[in-house]
Scaffold this motif. Sequence first.
Motif, PDB file in Angstrom:
ATOM      1  N   ARG A   1      18.054  38.154 107.603  1.00  0.00           N
ATOM      2  CA  ARG A   1      18.434  37.692 108.935  1.00  0.00           C
ATOM      3  C   ARG A   1      19.647  38.509 109.388  1.00  0.00           C
ATOM      4  NH1 ARG A   1      16.000  35.292 113.244  1.00  0.00           N
ATOM      5  NH2 ARG A   1      17.478  34.059 114.477  1.00  0.00           N
ATOM      6  N   TRP A   2      19.513  39.178 110.547  1.00  0.00           N
ATOM      7  CA  TRP A   2      20.518  40.123 111.002  1.00  0.00           C
ATOM      8  C   TRP A   2      21.180  39.644 112.295  1.00  0.00           C
ATOM      9  CZ3 TRP A   2      21.016  44.628 108.000  1.00  0.00           C
ATOM     10  CH2 TRP A   2      20.006  44.823 107.064  1.00  0.00           C
ATOM     11  N   THR A   3      22.477  39.821 112.379  1.00  0.00           N
ATOM     12  CA  THR A   3      23.201  39.620 113.632  1.00  0.00           C
ATOM     13  C   THR A   3      23.613  40.992 114.148  1.00  0.00           C
ATOM     14  OG1 THR A   3      24.057  37.498 112.854  1.00  0.00           O
ATOM     15  CG2 THR A   3      25.152  38.506 114.744  1.00  0.00           C
ATOM     16  N   LEU A   4      23.219  41.288 115.385  1.00  0.00           N
ATOM     17  CA  LEU A   4      23.349  42.637 115.919  1.00  0.00           C
ATOM     18  C   LEU A   4      24.002  42.613 117.296  1.00  0.00           C
ATOM     19  CD1 LEU A   4      19.630  43.648 115.222  1.00  0.00           C
ATOM     20  CD2 LEU A   4      21.567  44.028 113.683  1.00  0.00           C
ATOM     21  N   GLU A   5      24.353  43.805 117.759  1.00  0.00           N
ATOM     22  CA  GLU A   5      24.846  43.979 119.129  1.00  0.00           C
ATOM     23  C   GLU A   5      24.272  45.287 119.654  1.00  0.00           C
ATOM     24  OE1 GLU A   5      29.103  45.072 120.870  1.00  0.00           O
ATOM     25  OE2 GLU A   5      29.039  43.029 120.062  1.00  0.00           O
ATOM     26  N   THR A   6      23.568  45.228 120.767  1.00  0.00           N
ATOM     27  CA  THR A   6      22.918  46.433 121.281  1.00  0.00           C
ATOM     28  C   THR A   6      23.970  47.458 121.705  1.00  0.00           C
ATOM     29  OG1 THR A   6      22.792  45.517 123.519  1.00  0.00           O
ATOM     30  CG2 THR A   6      20.905  45.142 122.073  1.00  0.00           C
ATOM     31  N   SER A   7      23.698  48.723 121.366  1.00  0.00           N
ATOM     32  CA  SER A   7      24.617  49.800 121.752  1.00  0.00           C
ATOM     33  C   SER A   7      23.921  50.861 122.577  1.00  0.00           C
ATOM     34  CB  SER A   7      25.216  50.438 120.491  1.00  0.00           C
ATOM     35  OG  SER A   7      24.197  50.895 119.617  1.00  0.00           O
ATOM     36  N   GLY A   8      22.685  50.611 122.944  1.00  0.00           N
ATOM     37  CA  GLY A   8      21.931  51.546 123.777  1.00  0.00           C
ATOM     38  C   GLY A   8      20.963  50.784 124.650  1.00  0.00           C
ATOM     39  N   ALA A   9      20.164  51.529 125.395  1.00  0.00           N
ATOM     40  CA  ALA A   9      19.173  50.923 126.272  1.00  0.00           C
ATOM     41  C   ALA A   9      17.886  50.636 125.502  1.00  0.00           C
ATOM     42  CB  ALA A   9      18.887  51.841 127.452  1.00  0.00           C
ATOM     43  N   VAL A  10      17.221  49.548 125.849  1.00  0.00           N
ATOM     44  CA  VAL A  10      15.934  49.211 125.245  1.00  0.00           C
ATOM     45  C   VAL A  10      14.877  50.155 125.809  1.00  0.00           C
ATOM     46  CG1 VAL A  10      14.197  47.433 124.922  1.00  0.00           C
ATOM     47  CG2 VAL A  10      16.614  46.811 124.983  1.00  0.00           C
ATOM     48  N   SER A  11      14.125  50.806 124.925  1.00  0.00           N
ATOM     49  CA  SER A  11      13.100  51.749 125.359  1.00  0.00           C
ATOM     50  C   SER A  11      11.893  51.619 124.453  1.00  0.00           C
ATOM     51  CB  SER A  11      13.639  53.184 125.309  1.00  0.00           C
ATOM     52  OG  SER A  11      12.633  54.116 125.633  1.00  0.00           O
ATOM     53  N   GLU A  12      10.774  51.210 125.033  1.00  0.00           N
ATOM     54  CA  GLU A  12       9.505  51.116 124.310  1.00  0.00           C
ATOM     55  C   GLU A  12       9.652  50.356 122.996  1.00  0.00           C
ATOM     56  OE1 GLU A  12       7.934  55.028 123.887  1.00  0.00           O
ATOM     57  OE2 GLU A  12       7.819  55.391 126.030  1.00  0.00           O
ATOM     58  N   GLY A  13      10.322  49.207 123.065  1.00  0.00           N
ATOM     59  CA  GLY A  13      10.443  48.358 121.891  1.00  0.00           C
ATOM     60  C   GLY A  13      11.430  48.839 120.859  1.00  0.00           C
ATOM     61  N   ARG A  14      12.335  49.696 121.238  1.00  0.00           N
ATOM     62  CA  ARG A  14      13.326  50.250 120.311  1.00  0.00           C
ATOM     63  C   ARG A  14      14.694  50.197 120.978  1.00  0.00           C
ATOM     64  NH1 ARG A  14      16.091  54.722 120.833  1.00  0.00           N
ATOM     65  NH2 ARG A  14      16.949  55.796 119.010  1.00  0.00           N
ATOM     66  N   VAL A  15      15.733  49.918 120.188  1.00  0.00           N
ATOM     67  CA  VAL A  15      17.087  49.911 120.725  1.00  0.00           C
ATOM     68  C   VAL A  15      18.083  50.207 119.606  1.00  0.00           C
ATOM     69  CG1 VAL A  15      17.400  47.410 120.385  1.00  0.00           C
ATOM     70  CG2 VAL A  15      18.753  48.598 122.120  1.00  0.00           C
ATOM     71  N   ALA A  16      19.093  51.007 119.913  1.00  0.00           N
ATOM     72  CA  ALA A  16      20.178  51.255 118.967  1.00  0.00           C
ATOM     73  C   ALA A  16      21.097  50.036 118.954  1.00  0.00           C
ATOM     74  CB  ALA A  16      20.960  52.499 119.379  1.00  0.00           C
ATOM     75  N   VAL A  17      21.556  49.643 117.764  1.00  0.00           N
ATOM     76  CA  VAL A  17      22.360  48.438 117.624  1.00  0.00           C
ATOM     77  C   VAL A  17      23.514  48.678 116.650  1.00  0.00           C
ATOM     78  CG1 VAL A  17      20.481  46.837 118.133  1.00  0.00           C
ATOM     79  CG2 VAL A  17      20.876  47.566 115.767  1.00  0.00           C
ATOM     80  N   GLN A  18      24.544  47.843 116.797  1.00  0.00           N
ATOM     81  CA  GLN A  18      25.594  47.728 115.797  1.00  0.00           C
ATOM     82  C   GLN A  18      25.293  46.506 114.939  1.00  0.00           C
ATOM     83  OE1 GLN A  18      27.330  51.004 116.193  1.00  0.00           O
ATOM     84  NE2 GLN A  18      28.722  49.575 115.209  1.00  0.00           N
ATOM     85  N   VAL A  19      25.329  46.676 113.638  1.00  0.00           N
ATOM     86  CA  VAL A  19      25.080  45.570 112.726  1.00  0.00           C
ATOM     87  C   VAL A  19      26.395  44.834 112.482  1.00  0.00           C
ATOM     88  CG1 VAL A  19      24.263  44.899 110.440  1.00  0.00           C
ATOM     89  CG2 VAL A  19      23.225  46.854 111.607  1.00  0.00           C
ATOM     90  N   ARG A  20      26.407  43.539 112.812  1.00  0.00           N
ATOM     91  CA  ARG A  20      27.611  42.742 112.628  1.00  0.00           C
ATOM     92  C   ARG A  20      27.574  41.942 111.325  1.00  0.00           C
ATOM     93  NH1 ARG A  20      30.491  45.912 115.415  1.00  0.00           N
ATOM     94  NH2 ARG A  20      30.171  45.868 117.680  1.00  0.00           N
ATOM     95  N   SER A  21      26.383  41.478 110.954  1.00  0.00           N
ATOM     96  CA  SER A  21      26.272  40.749 109.683  1.00  0.00           C
ATOM     97  C   SER A  21      24.819  40.680 109.259  1.00  0.00           C
ATOM     98  CB  SER A  21      26.839  39.330 109.807  1.00  0.00           C
ATOM     99  OG  SER A  21      26.025  38.543 110.654  1.00  0.00           O
ATOM    100  N   VAL A  22      24.591  40.422 107.985  1.00  0.00           N
ATOM    101  CA  VAL A  22      23.255  40.236 107.449  1.00  0.00           C
ATOM    102  C   VAL A  22      23.310  39.065 106.483  1.00  0.00           C
ATOM    103  CG1 VAL A  22      23.673  41.965 105.646  1.00  0.00           C
ATOM    104  CG2 VAL A  22      21.335  41.298 106.201  1.00  0.00           C
ATOM    105  N   GLU A  23      22.287  38.212 106.562  1.00  0.00           N
ATOM    106  CA  GLU A  23      22.233  37.023 105.709  1.00  0.00           C
ATOM    107  C   GLU A  23      20.944  37.048 104.916  1.00  0.00           C
ATOM    108  OE1 GLU A  23      22.517  32.131 106.085  1.00  0.00           O
ATOM    109  OE2 GLU A  23      22.762  33.425 107.830  1.00  0.00           O
ATOM    110  N   GLN A  24      21.088  36.924 103.594  1.00  0.00           N
ATOM    111  CA  GLN A  24      19.926  36.932 102.701  1.00  0.00           C
ATOM    112  C   GLN A  24      20.233  36.053 101.494  1.00  0.00           C
ATOM    113  OE1 GLN A  24      18.857  40.619 100.564  1.00  0.00           O
ATOM    114  NE2 GLN A  24      16.844  40.490 101.546  1.00  0.00           N
ATOM    115  N   ARG A  25      19.298  35.152 101.202  1.00  0.00           N
ATOM    116  CA  ARG A  25      19.456  34.222 100.075  1.00  0.00           C
ATOM    117  C   ARG A  25      20.777  33.451 100.175  1.00  0.00           C
ATOM    118  NH1 ARG A  25      17.910  39.077  97.615  1.00  0.00           N
ATOM    119  NH2 ARG A  25      15.685  39.168  97.103  1.00  0.00           N
ATOM    120  N   ASP A  26      21.058  32.945 101.391  1.00  0.00           N
ATOM    121  CA  ASP A  26      22.232  32.104 101.655  1.00  0.00           C
ATOM    122  C   ASP A  26      23.556  32.848 101.484  1.00  0.00           C
ATOM    123  OD1 ASP A  26      20.606  29.913 102.189  1.00  0.00           O
ATOM    124  OD2 ASP A  26      20.539  29.345 100.059  1.00  0.00           O
ATOM    125  N   ALA A  27      23.514  34.169 101.390  1.00  0.00           N
ATOM    126  CA  ALA A  27      24.746  34.968 101.293  1.00  0.00           C
ATOM    127  C   ALA A  27      24.871  35.807 102.556  1.00  0.00           C
ATOM    128  CB  ALA A  27      24.713  35.858 100.057  1.00  0.00           C
TER     129      ALA A  27
END
Length: 807
Positions: free
Chosen positions: A143-169
Amino acid sequence: MSAGGMLAEAGRVRRGDLRLPVIAGGAWLVAIVATGLGADGAVVLAGVLAVGAAAALAAAVVAAVLASRRERAADVAAGSLGTARRTSLPARRFVGGLASAALVLAAVTLGAGALAATTASLAERHRLPPQLAVIADSESTARWTLETSGAVSEGRVAVQVRSVEQRDARIHLDTTAVLFARDLDAVPRGTPLAVTARATSTEPGDDAAVLLFARGSPEVLGAPAGGDELLDGLRAGFRESAARMPGDGGRLLPGLAIGDTAELDPGLDEAMKVASLTHLTAVSGANCAVVVALVFGLLGLLGASRLLRVIGSGIALLGFVALVTPEPSVVRAAVMAGIVLLSLALGRPVRGLPVLGAAVLLLVVAQPALARSYGFVLSVLATAGLLVLAPPLARRLARWMPRSLALAVAVPLAAQLLCQPVLILLQPELPLYGVPANLLTEPAAPIATVLGLIACLVLPFAPPLGDLLCALAWVPSAWIAAIARFAASLPAASLPWLPGTIGAIAVAVAIVVVLVAVLGRGRLRSAAAGLAVLALVLATAGVGGAALAARAGRPADWSVALCDVGQGDATVLRSAGSVALVDTGPDPELLDHCLADLGVDRLQLLVLTHYDLDHVGGADAVIGRVDRVLVGPSDGADADRLDARLRDAGAEVDQVERGERGGLGDLAWEVLWPPERGVEPGNGASVTLSVRPVDGAAGLSALLLGDLGEVAQARMSGVAHPGRYDVVKVAHHGSADQDPDVYARIRARVGLIGVGENDYGHPTSELLGTLADAGTLPLRSDQTGLVLLAGSGDHLRVWTQRAPPDD
């Protein structure tokens, strides 16, 4: 100052001007190497260079001390031997000083390289921290928390990763990624998102640390923070106003003014490339110079002091960079402009080469990943061409034409000459009409830029005035688009050239020979002129011979063709006089050109695997020329309208599912996917076609996977149990979202990849590795152009429009 005086001043390169470019070039080369070595390798390289720098500096000190001692000894000897001995002292001092200076320059260059390698190591550790590397290497879902850093184009967008959650961590991060999500609507830059996605790693030094493939729809968590929403609103308002302008002029205007090419259709984009005009939509030095000059001049008219003019111009420059987004060419130009403004504030003279060197040095040390960016490389080379080559070329041309015209010709010619070797790596073709096209559009570009930029800023406050400015900017924009279309339509608009590194080296050598022939002196110039004439004759013969050989070698009995339609799919099947087309690519013009080249007038069968633009955007080229159409599940009103248009033009349109069968000449086709129910429209419901020769007939078997992802491929394989095939049309342009077991199972001899210039990383190294493991030869339309396959079974023959580059 007269035009001739300005040319002379611009072309005068002092010896001291070369020091910073040499240091910057060394650091740049190190950054290119270091970013590909990973964090640990870059540290080792930094250590080696630091030792080398220390050794060079020590050698310089020793050389200086020894030279001083020799000079004192020589003075004593000269006193006893007389004046004749003294006359040799200046020469000795010069040689000794030159050696010491060279050693110091080498030490500084090696030190700058060590610093670049160190920052490359730090940047790689920040880009891909160990916790993220573990998730990416295992290609697991989180599970990822992100922030877009570019324009959405054909189902793709550049993002900044703020956090990732896996197995309650939960791990908090600050790194870059690219998110692929089909159901992501256009959102402003800076929009926070949450998504469940599978991560895959990228190569060291890549802009994105990981690629994220969404499982389900991303969740928008709120509005952008800060000024992102404001800036996105300015861009959107300008796009809407420009879209109301007719034809190509309206579609091109946002690109000219603010570098926004979202509305640029593939046909016009291709024409801009052929005419060597794409730099006009890549915001760089010219745009920054216009903004700074306008603000600086306006503040001067208002009576502001030099310091206030510099500060105001700097603020305007920062705002402009934020508006157009900090692409590599923009960053290079902005840093150069900032150095110029700082020099003006300090009252220091401004000279082009040192400023360029300082900008490159600062950027490759601060952001080493830029060193490998084609945009950054082309921006630096074009600027170097203007500073170094344009003045002497203009002086030479001024012998045969007015000086102002000579300078106008020399500017695009110099930039084209220095950039061409790199452009060959991207597209192995020589633009024949690039310089004339640039000459004709040069006066129009700044007008469109200035008026468009002002319109963008005015529209929120005074829409009628903003629309009026857009209409005025449309005129030069339409002119530029018309020149691009016209140049691209001329005979031999682009000439084929050797691909890859060999082609780049060959064109670089040719350019050097021509420049020596034009700018050199004496016997060297005469020899170079002879070589240039010989090279021209050989190149003409080679290009013509290559074209004739390519045409003569085309298999007349081809049965599978992959059209070069850019970033999209268009595959043609032919058997016993019947022809099928699977997908149409994104652009009708490119598809029409391919079908005409293949001699295809009528289609007995058209398969639209799904309704994404890169698969159905070229449908206008075949409407009215089709007997039957197979389609997958509709994904909305646009899909329904396209079906209706095909039906109204006389085609029989059938929505198909797994189990549908039919024939095409001596081929039998079967739909393996989608199932009757259980899949949503889109990539995962792509119509997957199996084609095999009927019993006893010659021909090639092929499996065409549309844009199926890993999960859909596995499901399809589980129910359809595909066997071996001669050819596989690789899914989703070679994305990383693949099931290796499918490719291992079918063990195709050839894998066709419909791909063009893209920011997705297609085809990915993972996919190419999967094909290699399966013993499948990848053929990419971006490298080979048109691909034709002929024969049958073990006698498959491959013909490509261009030779694939050497690995």
